[in-house]
Design an enzyme around this catalytic site. Structure first.
Site, PDB file in Angstrom:
ATOM      1  N   ILE A  86      45.874  27.402  68.942  1.00 19.67           N
ATOM      2  CA  ILE A  86      45.199  26.333  69.232  1.00 19.67           C
ATOM      3  C   ILE A  86      45.753  25.116  68.974  1.00 19.67           C
ATOM      4  O   ILE A  86      46.441  24.830  67.872  1.00 19.67           O
ATOM      5  CB  ILE A  86      43.743  26.391  68.143  1.00 19.67           C
ATOM      6  CG1 ILE A  86      43.037  27.785  68.347  1.00 19.67           C
ATOM      7  CG2 ILE A  86      42.984  25.235  68.265  1.00 19.67           C
ATOM      8  CD1 ILE A  86      42.108  27.972  67.413  1.00 19.67           C
ATOM      9  N   GLU A  87      45.978  24.234  69.927  1.00 22.03           N
ATOM     10  CA  GLU A  87      46.222  22.913  69.592  1.00 22.03           C
ATOM     11  C   GLU A  87      46.133  21.940  68.317  1.00 22.03           C
ATOM     12  O   GLU A  87      44.841  21.933  68.067  1.00 22.03           O
ATOM     13  CB  GLU A  87      46.250  21.846  71.042  1.00 22.03           C
ATOM     14  CG  GLU A  87      46.958  20.826  71.025  1.00 22.03           C
ATOM     15  CD  GLU A  87      46.354  19.628  70.583  1.00 22.03           C
ATOM     16  OE1 GLU A  87      47.108  18.900  69.567  1.00 22.03           O
ATOM     17  OE2 GLU A  87      45.253  19.324  70.715  1.00 22.03           O
ATOM     18  N   SER A  88      46.965  21.371  67.477  1.00 23.51           N
ATOM     19  CA  SER A  88      46.754  21.073  66.326  1.00 23.51           C
ATOM     20  C   SER A  88      45.958  19.874  66.173  1.00 23.51           C
ATOM     21  O   SER A  88      45.044  19.796  65.468  1.00 23.51           O
ATOM     22  CB  SER A  88      48.189  20.783  65.630  1.00 23.51           C
ATOM     23  OG  SER A  88      48.763  19.669  66.303  1.00 23.51           O
ATOM     24  N   CYS A 184      57.901  17.954  67.990  1.00 22.99           N
ATOM     25  CA  CYS A 184      56.698  18.134  68.763  1.00 22.99           C
ATOM     26  C   CYS A 184      56.959  18.177  70.388  1.00 22.99           C
ATOM     27  O   CYS A 184      57.625  17.298  70.911  1.00 22.99           O
ATOM     28  CB  CYS A 184      55.587  17.390  68.493  1.00 22.99           C
ATOM     29  SG  CYS A 184      54.100  17.345  69.516  1.00 22.99           S
ATOM     30  N   ASP A 191      59.210  17.676  62.934  1.00 19.06           N
ATOM     31  CA  ASP A 191      58.397  18.578  62.466  1.00 19.06           C
ATOM     32  C   ASP A 191      59.252  19.132  61.246  1.00 19.06           C
ATOM     33  O   ASP A 191      60.195  19.760  61.676  1.00 19.06           O
ATOM     34  CB  ASP A 191      57.802  19.456  63.073  1.00 19.06           C
ATOM     35  CG  ASP A 191      56.469  18.922  64.156  1.00 19.06           C
ATOM     36  OD1 ASP A 191      55.752  18.325  63.500  1.00 19.06           O
ATOM     37  OD2 ASP A 191      56.439  19.564  65.356  1.00 19.06           O
ATOM     38  N   HIS A 223      55.531  25.106  66.191  1.00 21.87           N
ATOM     39  CA  HIS A 223      56.031  25.587  65.043  1.00 21.87           C
ATOM     40  C   HIS A 223      56.265  27.205  65.476  1.00 21.87           C
ATOM     41  O   HIS A 223      57.016  27.973  65.083  1.00 21.87           O
ATOM     42  CB  HIS A 223      55.187  25.558  63.931  1.00 21.87           C
ATOM     43  CG  HIS A 223      54.706  24.001  63.634  1.00 21.87           C
ATOM     44  ND1 HIS A 223      54.558  23.051  64.433  1.00 21.87           N
ATOM     45  CD2 HIS A 223      54.962  23.499  62.457  1.00 21.87           C
ATOM     46  CE1 HIS A 223      54.300  21.703  63.766  1.00 21.87           C
ATOM     47  NE2 HIS A 223      54.620  22.135  62.531  1.00 21.87           N
ATOM     48  N   GLU A 224      54.896  27.802  66.055  1.00 20.41           N
ATOM     49  CA  GLU A 224      54.667  29.160  66.174  1.00 20.41           C
ATOM     50  C   GLU A 224      55.703  29.622  67.034  1.00 20.41           C
ATOM     51  O   GLU A 224      56.512  30.711  66.880  1.00 20.41           O
ATOM     52  CB  GLU A 224      53.441  29.391  66.733  1.00 20.41           C
ATOM     53  CG  GLU A 224      52.356  29.167  66.129  1.00 20.41           C
ATOM     54  CD  GLU A 224      51.767  27.615  66.336  1.00 20.41           C
ATOM     55  OE1 GLU A 224      50.659  27.391  66.077  1.00 20.41           O
ATOM     56  OE2 GLU A 224      52.522  26.535  66.675  1.00 20.41           O
ATOM     57  N   ARG A 252      51.024  17.567  58.804  1.00 20.77           N
ATOM     58  CA  ARG A 252      51.009  16.490  59.434  1.00 20.77           C
ATOM     59  C   ARG A 252      49.622  16.368  59.947  1.00 20.77           C
ATOM     60  O   ARG A 252      49.047  17.176  60.501  1.00 20.77           O
ATOM     61  CB  ARG A 252      52.095  16.176  60.828  1.00 20.77           C
ATOM     62  CG  ARG A 252      51.844  15.039  61.648  1.00 20.77           C
ATOM     63  CD  ARG A 252      53.360  15.039  62.150  1.00 20.77           C
ATOM     64  NE  ARG A 252      53.915  16.134  62.990  1.00 20.77           N
ATOM     65  CZ  ARG A 252      53.377  16.195  64.346  1.00 20.77           C
ATOM     66  NH1 ARG A 252      52.624  15.299  65.062  1.00 20.77           N
ATOM     67  NH2 ARG A 252      53.920  17.295  65.106  1.00 20.77           N
ATOM     68  N   GLY A 253      48.830  15.208  59.924  1.00 25.97           N
ATOM     69  CA  GLY A 253      47.664  14.812  60.198  1.00 25.97           C
ATOM     70  C   GLY A 253      47.028  15.827  59.309  1.00 25.97           C
ATOM     71  O   GLY A 253      45.667  16.196  59.928  1.00 25.97           O
TER      72      GLY A 253
END
Length: 277
Positions: A86-88, A184, A191, A223-224, A252-253
């Protein structure tokens, strides 16, 4: 959930976004894992690892039945076998859609989160809610031996598996580094993270391993997928009989992501949160 294209071209990441006023599960944006796994030779339905993506969310709030705000920290565990990540940013927007929404109980919030995230990921997602000062969130250190004091020269900041060499001695050890950095794939933002490698097999040259990990410094990926990249390279080059790769990325966020991938039978030390997270 409304059907939308699930490519990065249409993702909210890197775009201006209005923060929602009311709960909206349609904000969640799934991204297929298969596209990034194919270049690594990973086939869906025949994964060479087990694992999870562990998320912590620090901007979780809702209204109780009387309109009083409740705040919490959430921990989510998304299985590596799920067809989608799922996009962050969409996850952040979705969580913020709870801010002005009333729920009768904490259990209702957890059930809603679990239902919506599972629908987006295509697999069951574990959900836990903690008080902001819960002892479960206390910082810990990574186990094993740190590589970061090795005095090595570096000139290559893209990942190269040629740095991964082994000797004849068979060992079982845990190594880690705090020097992980990737970027990213959409915004180019850095990151920062720490990475742990636990393995049993031919002894991996430590200087070469550190050079390899530092090589992600200019690499752009989620990241994954960075963790899966490290896992597949180590399996191919070092040929361990057991392997665990775990990354703890800095938040982040309001979100941090900590993926791990392992050969069957290995699991990460949990709970495990670092002070820098």
């Amino acid at each position: 959930m409304a059907h939308r294209p699930d490519t990065l071209e249409h993702a909210p990441l890197g775009r201006d976004s209005a923060y929602p006023e009311q709960y909206d599960a349609g904000l969640l944006y799934p991204i297929p894992r298969a596209a990034n796994r194919a270049p690594l030779g990973i086939e869906e339905g025949d994964l060479p690892f087990i694992g999870e993506d562990e998320w912590h969310a620090f901007e979780v709030s809702w209204l109780n039945s009387r309109g009083k705000p409740i705040v919490a920290v959430a921990r989510f565990r998304l299985p590596a076998a799920s067809p989608h990540l799922i996009e962050s940013k969409s996850w952040k927007l979705y969580l913020n859609s709870f801010n002005q929404t009333r729920f009768y109980s904490r259990e209702d919030v957890m059930k809603t989160l679990a239902h919506d995230l599972a629908a987006a990921a295509g697999a069951e997602v574990s959900v836990e809610l903690f008080d902001v000062d819960a002892p479960e969130l206390s910082a810990r250190s990574l186990p094993g031996e740190c590589l970061d004091d090795l005095d090595i020269a570096i000139s290559d900041y893209t990942p190269s598996s040629t740095h991964l060499t082994v000797g004849e001695e068979i060992v079982e050890e845990t190594l880690y580094s705090h020097l992980l950095k990737s970027n990213c794939p959409v915004t180019g933002q850095p990151d920062w993270g720490s990475v742990l490698v636990r393995y049993k097999g031919p002894k991996i040259d430590r200087e070469g391993l550190l050079r390899y990990l530092i090589g992600f410094r200019q690499h752009q990926d989620f990241h994954e997928h960075c963790v899966e990249h490290i896992f597949t390279d180590l399996m191919a080059q070092a040929k361990p009989t057991q392997l665990l790769v775990l990354a703890r990325y800095v938040r982040r966020g309001g979100l941090d992501i900590s993926p791990w991938r392992a050969t069957p039978g290995l699991t990460p030390p949990t709970p495990l949160r670092l002070a820098r997270q």
